[in-house]
Design an enzyme around this catalytic site. Structure first.
Site, PDB file in Angstrom:
ATOM      1  N   PHE A 154      -1.085   3.173   9.967  1.00 16.13           N
ATOM      2  CA  PHE A 154       0.086   2.677   9.242  1.00 16.13           C
ATOM      3  C   PHE A 154       1.228   3.663   9.475  1.00 16.13           C
ATOM      4  O   PHE A 154       1.111   4.843   9.155  1.00 16.13           O
ATOM      5  CB  PHE A 154      -0.191   2.556   7.741  1.00 16.13           C
ATOM      6  CG  PHE A 154       0.975   1.964   6.993  1.00 16.13           C
ATOM      7  CD1 PHE A 154       1.165   0.587   6.940  1.00 16.13           C
ATOM      8  CD2 PHE A 154       1.901   2.789   6.363  1.00 16.13           C
ATOM      9  CE1 PHE A 154       2.244   0.041   6.272  1.00 16.13           C
ATOM     10  CE2 PHE A 154       2.986   2.247   5.700  1.00 16.13           C
ATOM     11  CZ  PHE A 154       3.164   0.874   5.649  1.00 16.13           C
ATOM     12  N   ASP A 239       2.085  11.749  12.865  1.00 10.92           N
ATOM     13  CA  ASP A 239       2.628  11.126  11.659  1.00 10.92           C
ATOM     14  C   ASP A 239       2.022  11.841  10.460  1.00 10.92           C
ATOM     15  O   ASP A 239       0.921  11.525  10.009  1.00 10.92           O
ATOM     16  CB  ASP A 239       2.275   9.639  11.641  1.00 10.92           C
ATOM     17  CG  ASP A 239       2.791   8.936  10.381  1.00 10.92           C
ATOM     18  OD1 ASP A 239       3.239   9.631   9.448  1.00 10.92           O
ATOM     19  OD2 ASP A 239       2.731   7.694  10.333  1.00 10.92           O
ATOM     20  N   LYS A 268       7.362  11.444   2.256  1.00 11.39           N
ATOM     21  CA  LYS A 268       6.610  11.385   1.007  1.00 11.39           C
ATOM     22  C   LYS A 268       6.761  12.637   0.129  1.00 11.39           C
ATOM     23  O   LYS A 268       7.724  12.763  -0.597  1.00 11.39           O
ATOM     24  CB  LYS A 268       5.148  11.040   1.279  1.00 11.39           C
ATOM     25  CG  LYS A 268       4.964   9.565   1.694  1.00 11.39           C
ATOM     26  CD  LYS A 268       3.537   9.153   1.637  1.00 11.39           C
ATOM     27  CE  LYS A 268       3.350   7.684   2.047  1.00 11.39           C
ATOM     28  NZ  LYS A 268       3.912   6.719   1.123  1.00 11.39           N
TER      29      LYS A 268
END
Length: 417
Positions: A154, A239, A268
């Site tokens: 993702f 990532d 995040k």
């Protein structure tokens, strides 16, 4: 012309803001693209949040691994307030002291050389994708644009990031996906070797697959990817949106495996709840995204950068990365015990640090258990098809971990026939 009444207690709008009116207002006015819980959160402190009805929840979602310092951390609150009163936004036509200092700190902690700032993980991954392809364009290899990504990966929901994402349902209905992306099974180094070729620009990989089901890499997988990239001259793009900023017990998730990427995406937990993303690159890649080729209006503004610098300072002062190791171990052991306690409902526990997953047996209604945990005051998320994801704030206390495990066990017990 009659002007609308000023916003205030006498305004009709104010009547709609009574607690009992907020939920129906949200349900009626917000685009229905999320599966939201049936309550409105109002305030938080540390690992706890309260809704508008005064109910308390233990927040092991933390904004999906975003609230690294928990809620209302006094250092972060003060820093944002002070910076907002000083300088909030100036655009990227001008330098500002905060993002220069933040870039320096991130480079020193990651071994990288330069930073580009944006607003989110999807934006950071989008920038990483563009940089990887343009790198070879600038080297006179315009046909070298293929990207290897992984099943279950993702990387975000923009058109480029979703093309890299390894679950077809995220691409469904949005027309032809971005061309030149090859997906192979996560952890299968032989499959990656078979997919490599002279047209491969980069490998995109999460050091732990988060949204895909909290799946750590098998031993040797990340070093193997590094070697393949070196052998073929491709870029290794990490990532670290979910795994970075101490979540797994190291500043970067790939540091557990001793692997350094050519490009790293962060977001995040970086801002502790304030939106900010970052792309970190090696010096040799500087200049690929030349003026006009890429940008982000709000990226790296003084307010977001000050928030991120404060998060980094608190990580050090409160030894939160070290704490993610010990507290993550406590959470992992507790989840493993639940697997033994409920063998018909649970099949495994996996994760790193304070990114942990409890995988449920086939046929068990994962969202039903999520709802029962929520009813008992524990907020979690679902990752993949059947994994409960635990991403508490890094400031979580051991007693709160024990409480979360007790609530999970209670929710599981209620599922038994």
């Amino acid at each position: 012309m009659t002007l609308a009444p000023a916003y205030g207690a006498e305004s009709p709008i104010a009547e709609l803001l009574e607690p009992e009116d907020l939920l129906p207002l949200a349900e009626r006015r917000l685009v229905g693209n999320y599966r939201q819980a049936p309550f409105v959160l109002d305030r938080g402190k540390g690992s706890e949040v309260w809704d508008t009805e005064g109910r308390r929840y233990l927040d092991f979602c933390a904004g999906v691994a975003v609230c690294s310092l928990g809620h209302a951390h006094p250092r972060l609150v003060a820093a944002i307030a002070e910076q907002a009163a000083r300088l909030m936004h100036v655009s990227n036509y001008f330098y500002n002291a905060e993002n220069a200092r933040l870039a320096d700190e991130l480079c020193k902690r990651s071994g990288m050389d330069r930073a580009f700032f944006c607003n989110s993980g999807a934006e950071a991954n989008e920038a990483m994708l563009k940089l990887a392809r343009r790198w070879f364009f600038t080297k006179g290899e315009p046909d070298r644009y293929r990207i290897i990504a992984f099943d279950n990966a993702f990387h975000g929901r923009t058109m480029g990031a979703v093309a890299l994402t390894g679950t077809p349902k995220y691409r469904e209905g949005f027309g032809p996906p971005l061309a030149g992306v090859t997906h192979v099974p996560y952890g299968d180094l032989d499959a990656v070797k078979a997919a490599m070729g002279p047209d491969v620009a980069a490998i995109f990989v999460e050091p732990v697959q988060g949204e895909g089901g909290v799946i750590p890499p098998p031993k040797g997988f990340l070093p193997g990817l590094r070697s393949l990239c070196d052998e073929h001259g491709a870029l290794l793009c990490l990532d670290e949106v979910q795994t970075g900023i101490g979540r797994t017990g190291a500043f970067l998730g790939a540091q557990h495996d001793g692997v350094e990427g050519d490009v790293i995406a962060l977001a995040k937990g970086l801002g502790g709840g304030f939106p900010i993303g970052a792309l970190l690159i090696k010096e040799r890649l500087n200049g690929v995204l030349s003026p006009g080729t890429h940008g982000s209006t709000f990226g790296g503004n003084p307010l977001a950068s000050r928030a991120a610098r404060t998060v980094l300072a608190v990580l050090d002062e409160e030894k939160l990365i070290e704490g993610a190791v010990t507290k993550g171990q406590r959470l992992a052991e507790g989840l493993a015990a639940l697997v033994k306690e409920h063998p018909t409902l649970c099949v495994g526990q996996r994760g790193r640090g304070l990114l942990q997953g409890l995988t449920l047996a086939q046929g068990v209604d994962t969202r039903a258990i999520l709802g029962r945990a929520r009813a008992h005051g524990l907020l979690l998320t679902v990752a993949g098809a059947s994994t409960l994801r635990y991403t508490p704030p890094l400031v979580v206390r051991e007693a709160e971990i024990d409480e979360a495990l007790t609530i999970t066990s209670r929710a599981l017990l209620e599922m038994k026939p």
